[in-house]
Write a protein that holds these residues in place. Structure first.
Motif, mmCIF file in Angstrom:
data_model
loop_
_atom_site.group_PDB
_atom_site.id
_atom_site.type_symbol
_atom_site.label_atom_id
_atom_site.label_comp_id
_atom_site.label_asym_id
_atom_site.label_seq_id
_atom_site.Cartn_x
_atom_site.Cartn_y
_atom_site.Cartn_z
ATOM 1 N N LEU A 89 -61.109 37.076 51.832
ATOM 2 C CA LEU A 89 -60.645 35.927 52.601
ATOM 3 C C LEU A 89 -60.012 36.348 53.921
ATOM 4 N N ASP A 90 -59.614 37.607 54.008
ATOM 5 C CA ASP A 90 -59.005 38.123 55.233
ATOM 6 C C ASP A 90 -59.750 39.386 55.656
ATOM 7 N N PRO A 91 -60.992 39.240 56.137
ATOM 8 C CA PRO A 91 -61.819 40.424 56.395
ATOM 9 C C PRO A 91 -61.290 41.331 57.493
ATOM 10 N N CYS A 126 -65.985 30.441 59.518
ATOM 11 C CA CYS A 126 -64.708 30.883 60.081
ATOM 12 C C CYS A 126 -64.114 32.045 59.278
ATOM 13 N N PHE A 127 -63.615 33.064 60.000
ATOM 14 C CA PHE A 127 -63.013 34.205 59.312
ATOM 15 C C PHE A 127 -61.553 33.926 58.947
ATOM 16 N N ARG A 128 -61.068 32.708 59.250
ATOM 17 C CA ARG A 128 -59.713 32.322 58.849
ATOM 18 C C ARG A 128 -59.757 31.162 57.864
ATOM 19 N N GLN A 284 -68.948 37.769 60.236
ATOM 20 C CA GLN A 284 -67.996 38.427 59.356
ATOM 21 C C GLN A 284 -68.380 38.255 57.894
ATOM 22 N N ILE A 285 -68.045 39.247 57.086
ATOM 23 C CA ILE A 285 -68.190 39.123 55.632
ATOM 24 C C ILE A 285 -66.910 38.482 55.124
ATOM 25 N N VAL A 286 -66.902 37.148 55.117
ATOM 26 C CA VAL A 286 -65.751 36.374 54.674
ATOM 27 C C VAL A 286 -66.208 35.460 53.547
ATOM 28 N N GLN A 287 -65.301 35.186 52.641
ATOM 29 C CA GLN A 287 -65.636 34.410 51.454
ATOM 30 C C GLN A 287 -66.321 33.087 51.826
#
Length: 358
Positions: A89-91, A126-128, A284-287
């Motif tokens: 969740l926080d890549p 979104c990466f956030r 990004q590899i984000v959830q």
């Protein structure tokens, strides 16, 4: 009856109406799209896991009959988000780089200041995604500004979020004024997607107020040529005429812009509205975002197809953001060395030997 045909023009062009009428659930979506069923499956499931919202303006740009619409893929929940719960969740490991809540200090001379938790529309990539509406903005703003004030190495502040333009104009300008009062803060930047998802937020009044804080730069995120509408062009024109340089930071996304024709049309369209294509981010590899990711080789091929085949001004840097900072991605044009110098490869694959006399 056409979509939004009953909405008065004065309401439609009022960013406050647009914000108040953001669609955030299936009931709202059906109110605007009573005949559309292509998006029903998955929205409620994924929307329960991850926050979502979309402005009526941006929703109107989407084809309700096409579940693979490139704009819909950016903002409407997708059940495929639930198939990727093992990704971080926080890549970018922002939390370990946060000396105070809402502030990210990775680079020696600059910080990212997250002044809002909310957006006009929530990007599925979104990466956030981890961010929630859970903080006291006044307390956090004070703590972050005090950190900046007492850290003289910080010369550049990126005001981001969420989206800073979710703040009222007076609130945003008071914040920028407090930052501008700090002697060692030389540059202010604002990261916002408002020109894309809510261009009517950029009023003449807002543009003129922002011009009080030069040198100030704005970066936005157009990801597809269809987002470059007359309304978006007007918003960007207002900012440009106020003396604010505009840059664009796209994200390379599967099904949205991961082909040469779309990316070329995007960067050309941006230059026509005086927005500099600055970055294209590798996803990004984000959830919850596995279905949006593009292989590196494909990204490199798209970037290679821009270099030399359009003006250099239209070619953004292809960037991978990492917990250690941003890293440009490109195939090396230096292909070998000789007794006299080195070999380089042109955009057409031709070799040139350059003497090395340094």
């Amino acid at each position: 009856m056409s979509l939004f045909s009953t909405v008065a023009e004065t309401e439609w062009n009022d960013w406050r109406w647009q914000t108040a009428n953001r669609v955030t659930d299936m009931a709202g979506l059906r109110r605007f799209w009573p005949e559309a069923t292509a998006f029903d499956q998955g929205i409620e499931e994924a929307g329960a896991q991850y926050q979502w919202a979309v402005t009526p303006y941006y929703l109107k740009l989407i084809d309700p009959a096409d579940p693979n619409d490139p704009l819909a893929l950016q903002v409407l929940p997708d059940r495929r988000e639930l198939l990727d719960l093992d990704s971080p969740l926080d890549p970018l490991l922002e939390q370990p780089h946060s000396p105070v809540q809402g502030l990210i200090h990775l680079y020696p001379d600059r910080v990212a200041f997250c002044v809002s938790n909310v957006c006009h529309a929530y990007c599925r990539h979104c990466f956030r995604k981890r961010r929630k509406i859970e903080r006291d903005p006044a307390t956090n703003l004070d703590a972050a500004i005090e950190y900046i004030r007492t850290t003289p190495t910080v010369r550049d502040v990126l005001v981001t979020g969420g989206d800073p333009l979710m703040l009222a104009t007076d609130v945003l300008c008071k914040l920028l004024a407090r930052l501008r009062e700090i002697p060692h803060v030389e540059i202010l930047r604002v990261g916002t997607r408002a020109p894309v998802t809510l261009p009517m937020r950029v009023t003449e009044h807002l543009a003129q107020r922002l011009s009080e804080f030069h040198p100030l730069y704005i970066n936005t995120q157009f990801n597809h040529p269809r987002e470059i509408t007359p309304e978006a062009a007007l918003a960007c024109d207002r900012l440009s005429r106020a003396g604010i340089p505009l840059g664009n930071q796209s994200v390379l996304l599967a099904g949205v812009n991961d082909d040469v024709e779309t990316m070329r049309a995007l960067v050309h369209g941006l230059l026509k509205i005086r927005v500099r294509p600055y970055y294209v981010f590798h996803p990004q590899i984000v959830q919850g975002s596995a279905h949006t990711r593009v292989p590196l080789d494909k990204g490199l091929a798209i970037h290679r197809a821009l270099e030399g085949f359009t003006s250099g001004l239209a070619v953004p840097l292809y960037i991978l953001d990492t917990p250690y900072g941003k890293v440009p991605l490109a195939e090396s044009r230096i292909v070998g060395r000789t007794d006299k110098g080195f070999l380089v490869k042109s955009f057409e694959g031709k070799l040139w030997e350059e003497p090395d006399e340094g």
